[in-house]
Structure formats: C-alpha cells, structure tokens
Design an enzyme around this catalytic site. Structure first.
Site, short mmCIF file in Angstrom:
data_model
loop_
_atom_site.label_atom_id
_atom_site.label_comp_id
_atom_site.label_asym_id
_atom_site.label_seq_id
_atom_site.Cartn_x
_atom_site.Cartn_y
_atom_site.Cartn_z
N SER A 49 0.83 -1.21 0.00
CA SER A 49 0.00 0.00 0.00
C SER A 49 0.86 1.25 0.00
O SER A 49 0.47 2.27 -0.57
CB SER A 49 -0.96 0.00 1.19
OG SER A 49 -0.26 -0.12 2.41
N GLU A 50 2.05 1.21 0.66
CA GLU A 50 3.01 2.31 0.57
C GLU A 50 4.43 1.79 0.66
O GLU A 50 4.69 0.76 1.31
CB GLU A 50 2.81 3.36 1.68
CG GLU A 50 1.73 4.37 1.42
CD GLU A 50 0.39 3.96 1.99
OE1 GLU A 50 -0.61 4.66 1.74
OE2 GLU A 50 0.35 2.95 2.70
N THR A 51 5.32 2.53 0.03
CA THR A 51 6.76 2.36 0.20
C THR A 51 7.33 3.71 0.61
O THR A 51 6.97 4.74 0.03
CB THR A 51 7.42 1.88 -1.10
OG1 THR A 51 6.96 0.55 -1.41
CG2 THR A 51 8.94 1.84 -0.97
N HIS A 80 2.24 3.41 8.90
CA HIS A 80 2.89 2.11 9.04
C HIS A 80 4.26 2.09 8.36
O HIS A 80 5.20 1.46 8.85
CB HIS A 80 1.98 0.98 8.54
CG HIS A 80 1.94 0.77 7.07
ND1 HIS A 80 1.16 1.53 6.23
CD2 HIS A 80 2.59 -0.12 6.27
CE1 HIS A 80 1.32 1.11 4.98
NE2 HIS A 80 2.18 0.12 4.99
N PHE A 217 -8.89 1.56 0.80
CA PHE A 217 -7.86 2.47 0.27
C PHE A 217 -7.84 2.43 -1.27
O PHE A 217 -6.80 2.23 -1.89
CB PHE A 217 -6.49 2.06 0.84
CG PHE A 217 -5.35 2.96 0.51
CD1 PHE A 217 -5.49 4.34 0.45
CD2 PHE A 217 -4.09 2.41 0.28
CE1 PHE A 217 -4.41 5.16 0.16
CE2 PHE A 217 -3.00 3.22 -0.02
CZ PHE A 217 -3.16 4.60 -0.08
#
Length: 289
Positions: A49-51, A80, A217
């Site tokens: 979902s994110e880096t 996170h 999301f």
C-alpha cells in the site's frame, strides 16, 4: 528507469510481531538519487500500500527526509511505513530518537527495545483536527459500501479527521456490520479523490478505548489496508475532540483481523496537546525470490 530489483528495498510488516500479520511496507533507505518517476515505479513494483523513501539523511543528527508512494500516487504521510522506516534505521544505527521531515511537517519518533529484543517505534503526529462530515460527504460513501444509515453508531458521528492527511471516519453499530465489507471500488475511489481523503476509516467501538477498524484504500489502488497509522492518529484526534474518554488516555486499535493480518496500534492522547502518539512494532520480511 530504475527497477525495484536494482534498488535495495527492505520489506517489513508493521504493527505486528508476526510476518503473516500487520501491514507490509517497503523501505528504501538511500533514495537520494531517485527521481519522482523512479520512486513511483518502484512503489508500483513492490505492490504494497506504501513504500517509504529516505531522500535525504543526516544520520549523525538523527534527521531524515521521507517521501511516501502508493502503487498509484505519492501520499503526504503513511504511519505504518513510518514505523517500518524508524525500525529499519534503528536496526542499523541503534535505538533512540529520530526526526523525520515529511510533507505535513517535522515529526519526532522514539525507538525503544523490549527485553525480548523487539523494537517499538512511537511517532508523534502533527497537530490533529477534525470536523463533522456533511451528508453530501458521507451518504455517497454509505451507498458505495452498501451500508444503511441505521447501521451507524450515533455515538460516533461521521467526521473528517486529520493527522497529516484527511480520513473519513464512519462508525459501525455492530462488529458484524464491520466484518461484512464489500464495496464499489471505483465509486468509492472517485468520491474519495473528490474530497482528498486518503482512507475511509471504518470502526466499531468494543469499548470506549478499544476499537476494531478497517480502512478501504481505493485511491492507492489497494482494496483494504491491514494497518493504517495515519488514520489511527487522525482517529485519536477525533476521539479527543469528541470528548468520549477522559484524558490522558490510550486507545487500542485492532485492524486487519478480517483480512487475516491482525495489527495492533496503540494511540496515546495527552491532556494538553493536540498531537497524538502512535506506537507499534515491525518485523522484517524475507526478500522475494
């Protein structure tokens, strides 16, 4: 273009001590020479979902500048991935305080070690704020979710909460309603983009301080986030403004259970500060073969 396979992408599951739990995040500790397009491409290849990308670092001062990318777009803040990055830095440089410069401003984190060797990271959000959502904002979300107004908990009215980015907060009246999540991905994503929301933070109050949460999301190209530190921080600010708990207080947010990736987020509310603190751990994931 630089591919993810040619960049040292560390992988962590945040807000859990188990590799099968929590929310996976990518972490690139040396991204100073990467372009925006390269960071976006790497985030899409990683697929989480994110880096998080450390684009500037002064380790001797404990100071780092971070940017975050979902598979589809850059985001201002991701809790996170912030926890994962702090723990990745602590594994290299030791525990203690670090400062992260992010889109909304500077934030301080403290990484401590438990007796069992587990590392815990606590970040303090930027100043939080929240407001009641209008019917024009939340009713289309109910439609996309397939929820009715009678399934909402009136003790926690719909609101837009901020702790670095905006999240719509909706409270289900029952755990069963929260468990049945099947929504119109395109419709919800379009409505969220119109209002600039990062996630829709769906919660059920087990008690005044224990909440179960789910975070669609679609704007990031992800159906659901198993742990959302930014939303937890925003929700903590919302709870404080609502006045539903005495201060100081600690909230326990359980997220990801219905996905099979349980996450535990601890949110601390102070009596004299409009910021909130979020605490969690993270575990290193193996590199993909």
């Amino acid at each position: 273009m630089v591919a993810a396979s040619r960049v040292d992408v560390l992988r962590y599951a945040a807000f859990t001590g188990e590799p099968a739990g929590g929310n996976p995040a990518g972490v690139v500790l040396d991204a100073g020479e990467l372009s925006d397009a390269e960071m976006q491409r790497i985030a899409a290849e990683v697929g989480y979902s994110e880096t998080a990308f450390v684009v500037d670092a002064t380790p001797e001062r404990g100071s780092y500048r971070l940017r975050y990318f979902s598979p589809r777009a850059e985001v201002a803040f991701c809790g996170h991935a912030t926890v994962a990055t702090a723990i990745a830095i602590a594994e290299r440089s030791g525990t203690g305080e670090v400062r992260f410069e992010i889109g909304p401003g500077e934030m301080t984190l403290n990484v401590t070690g438990g007796q069992d060797g587990t590392l815990w990271a606590t970040f303090t959000s930027v100043a939080t704020r929240s407001r009641l959502a209008t019917a024009a904002e939340w009713e289309p979300v109910l439609s996309a979710l397939g929820w009715s107004g009678s399934e909402l908990d009136p003790a926690y009215p719909p609101a837009v909460a901020y702790a670095g980015n905006d999240h719509l907060v909706l409270a289900a009246a029952s755990r069963e309603r929260l468990a049945r999540l099947d929504y119109d991905f395109e419709a919800l994503g379009a409505h969220m983009r119109t209002h600039g929301w990062t996630t829709v933070h769906l919660v059920w109050a087990q008690s005044a301080t224990v909440f179960h949460a789910r975070d669609p999301f679609p704007v990031g190209g992800v159906v659901e986030d198993p742990a959302t530190g930014a939303a937890a921080a925003a929700f903590g600010g919302y709870v404080r403004e609502l006045g539903s708990v005495g201060l100081p207080a600690r909230l326990h947010i359980v997220q990801g259970e219905d996905m099979g990736r349980r996450s535990d987020l601890m949110v601390d509310l102070a009596a004299d500060d409009d910021r909130v603190s979020v605490t969690g751990t993270a575990v290193r994931l193996p590199r993909p073969s």
